[in-house]
Design a protein around this motif. Structure first.
Motif, PDB file in Angstrom:
ATOM      1  N   TYR A  55      22.081  35.776  -5.466  1.00  0.00           N
ATOM      2  CA  TYR A  55      21.471  34.552  -4.824  1.00  0.00           C
ATOM      3  C   TYR A  55      21.921  33.317  -5.665  1.00  0.00           C
ATOM      4  O   TYR A  55      21.684  33.492  -7.132  1.00  0.00           O
ATOM      5  N   PHE A  56      22.085  32.269  -5.313  1.00  0.00           N
ATOM      6  CA  PHE A  56      21.951  30.804  -5.948  1.00  0.00           C
ATOM      7  C   PHE A  56      21.403  29.653  -5.249  1.00  0.00           C
ATOM      8  O   PHE A  56      21.453  29.738  -4.135  1.00  0.00           O
ATOM      9  N   GLY A  57      21.159  28.842  -6.020  1.00  0.00           N
ATOM     10  CA  GLY A  57      20.346  27.515  -5.639  1.00  0.00           C
ATOM     11  C   GLY A  57      21.464  26.400  -5.257  1.00  0.00           C
ATOM     12  O   GLY A  57      22.324  26.253  -6.099  1.00  0.00           O
ATOM     13  N   ALA A  58      21.466  25.919  -4.101  1.00  0.00           N
ATOM     14  CA  ALA A  58      22.193  24.956  -3.538  1.00  0.00           C
ATOM     15  C   ALA A  58      21.722  24.243  -2.345  1.00  0.00           C
ATOM     16  O   ALA A  58      20.911  24.774  -1.638  1.00  0.00           O
ATOM     17  N   PRO A  59      22.052  22.799  -2.425  1.00  0.00           N
ATOM     18  CA  PRO A  59      21.537  21.938  -1.281  1.00  0.00           C
ATOM     19  C   PRO A  59      21.798  22.483   0.256  1.00  0.00           C
ATOM     20  O   PRO A  59      21.137  22.314   0.989  1.00  0.00           O
ATOM     21  N   GLN A  60      22.923  23.025   0.346  1.00  0.00           N
ATOM     22  CA  GLN A  60      23.432  23.757   1.606  1.00  0.00           C
ATOM     23  C   GLN A  60      22.902  24.878   1.957  1.00  0.00           C
ATOM     24  O   GLN A  60      23.507  25.510   3.049  1.00  0.00           O
ATOM     25  N   GLY A  61      22.093  25.488   1.090  1.00  0.00           N
ATOM     26  CA  GLY A  61      21.639  26.795   1.236  1.00  0.00           C
ATOM     27  C   GLY A  61      20.456  26.971   2.579  1.00  0.00           C
ATOM     28  O   GLY A  61      20.178  25.866   3.041  1.00  0.00           O
ATOM     29  N   GLY A  91      13.684  24.383  -1.141  1.00  0.00           N
ATOM     30  CA  GLY A  91      12.638  23.385  -1.249  1.00  0.00           C
ATOM     31  C   GLY A  91      13.215  22.124  -0.444  1.00  0.00           C
ATOM     32  O   GLY A  91      14.676  21.969  -0.394  1.00  0.00           O
ATOM     33  N   PRO A  92      12.592  21.295   0.078  1.00  0.00           N
ATOM     34  CA  PRO A  92      13.234  20.152   0.772  1.00  0.00           C
ATOM     35  C   PRO A  92      13.701  18.903  -0.123  1.00  0.00           C
ATOM     36  O   PRO A  92      14.569  18.135   0.193  1.00  0.00           O
ATOM     37  N   TRP A  93      13.404  18.998  -1.391  1.00  0.00           N
ATOM     38  CA  TRP A  93      13.784  17.974  -2.171  1.00  0.00           C
ATOM     39  C   TRP A  93      14.468  18.480  -3.309  1.00  0.00           C
ATOM     40  O   TRP A  93      14.481  19.653  -3.672  1.00  0.00           O
ATOM     41  N   VAL A  94      15.094  17.608  -4.135  1.00  0.00           N
ATOM     42  CA  VAL A  94      15.882  18.188  -5.221  1.00  0.00           C
ATOM     43  C   VAL A  94      15.031  18.592  -6.433  1.00  0.00           C
ATOM     44  O   VAL A  94      13.883  17.915  -6.674  1.00  0.00           O
ATOM     45  N   ILE A 132      12.194  28.762 -11.589  1.00  0.00           N
ATOM     46  CA  ILE A 132      11.005  29.741 -11.327  1.00  0.00           C
ATOM     47  C   ILE A 132      10.487  29.823 -10.029  1.00  0.00           C
ATOM     48  O   ILE A 132       9.908  30.740  -9.661  1.00  0.00           O
ATOM     49  N   CYS A 133      10.609  28.538  -9.191  1.00  0.00           N
ATOM     50  CA  CYS A 133      10.173  28.669  -8.028  1.00  0.00           C
ATOM     51  C   CYS A 133      11.310  29.845  -7.104  1.00  0.00           C
ATOM     52  O   CYS A 133      10.676  30.583  -6.328  1.00  0.00           O
ATOM     53  N   GLY A 134      12.360  29.796  -7.520  1.00  0.00           N
ATOM     54  CA  GLY A 134      13.469  30.763  -6.651  1.00  0.00           C
ATOM     55  C   GLY A 134      12.895  32.000  -6.958  1.00  0.00           C
ATOM     56  O   GLY A 134      13.079  33.214  -6.183  1.00  0.00           O
TER      57      GLY A 134
END
Length: 237
Positions: free
Chosen positions: A158-164, A209-212, A220-222
């Motif tokens: 898994y990876f963090g991305a705004p379009q995820g 999350g909804p914000w940057v 850590i959140c992920g």
């Protein structure tokens, strides 16, 4: 009860030795006396209670061996600068991240040398003591992005991305001995080529999350959210 790191913990009745620094802290700073008890951990799942005898030796009173987590989180992260990296390390120990791999991406702002690993390991060790985590997370040297992705062939990625998306379209598996790779890029995010490489490797983009978020927050959140997903799956089985 104060906890100390002890590389080798024997069976009850055996004596153990702390390193010079911890020995000094126990007897000089904390002024421990015969009859006092301390907690010991080896960072590999064993925790013990030891009693100080009349000669200031530590004798194992009892020990407990904690099984490793069934599902392990491997955090691949473009490291932030020093103070924020220290915060990230401490939170890895508190959250239960199994392994931390710093990665070099196209937009990385920090490229730590291997010489920093000893200090990072010390930060993790102290954090594990405070968090009562019996497993000391492994931290590896800086890896190129492509090498890091190639090392995850048998993992859910898994990876963090705004379009995820959230929750994940494909939930992490709760089967024993499975591993999850969680990739977090630098402040500017992964480059388009890097995102394409992750997707080609079977990775799923997540928006947690909804914000940057800052790197250390997203990491850590992920990790915590993925662990929660696994726990929910276990509860429904």
């Amino acid at each position: 009860m104060h906890r100390f790191f002890c590389k080798e913990i024997g069976e009850p009745g055996n004596s153990v030795e702390l390193d010079t620094r911890d020995q000094r802290h126990l007897f000089k700073t904390l002024r421990a006396r015969p009859g006092d008890e301390v907690e010991l951990a080896n960072g590999r799942g064993t925790v013990a209670i030891a009693r100080i005898d009349g000669n200031n030796a530590l004798l194992i009173k009892n020990r407990e061996d904690f099984p490793p987590p069934a599902v392990k989180i491997h955090l691949f992260v473009s490291p932030p600068r020093r103070q924020k990296m220290d915060q990230l390390l401490r939170q890895c120990a508190e959250t239960g991240v199994w392994k931390l791999v710093p990665i070099l991406t196209a937009r990385s702002v920090s490229q730590p040398e291997d010489s920093v690993l000893e200090r990072w390991d010390a930060v993790l060790l102290e954090a594990c003591k405070q968090a009562k985590n019996p497993y000391h997370p492994e931290v590896q040297p800086l890896q190129p992005f492509a090498k890091a992705v190639a090392s995850c062939k048998n993992m859910d990625i898994y990876f963090g991305a705004p379009q995820g998306t959230w929750p994940p379209r494909r939930m992490p598996e709760a089967k024993p001995l499975s591993d999850i790779a969680w990739f977090v890029g630098p402040e500017g995010g992964f480059s388009p080529d890097e995102e394409s490489a992750l997707i080609a490797a079977g990775a799923q983009a997540l928006r947690i999350g909804p914000w940057v978020m800052r790197v250390e927050t997203a990491a850590i959140c992920g990790a915590a959210l993925l662990l929660c997903c696994i726990q929910k799956q276990k509860e429904t089985e």
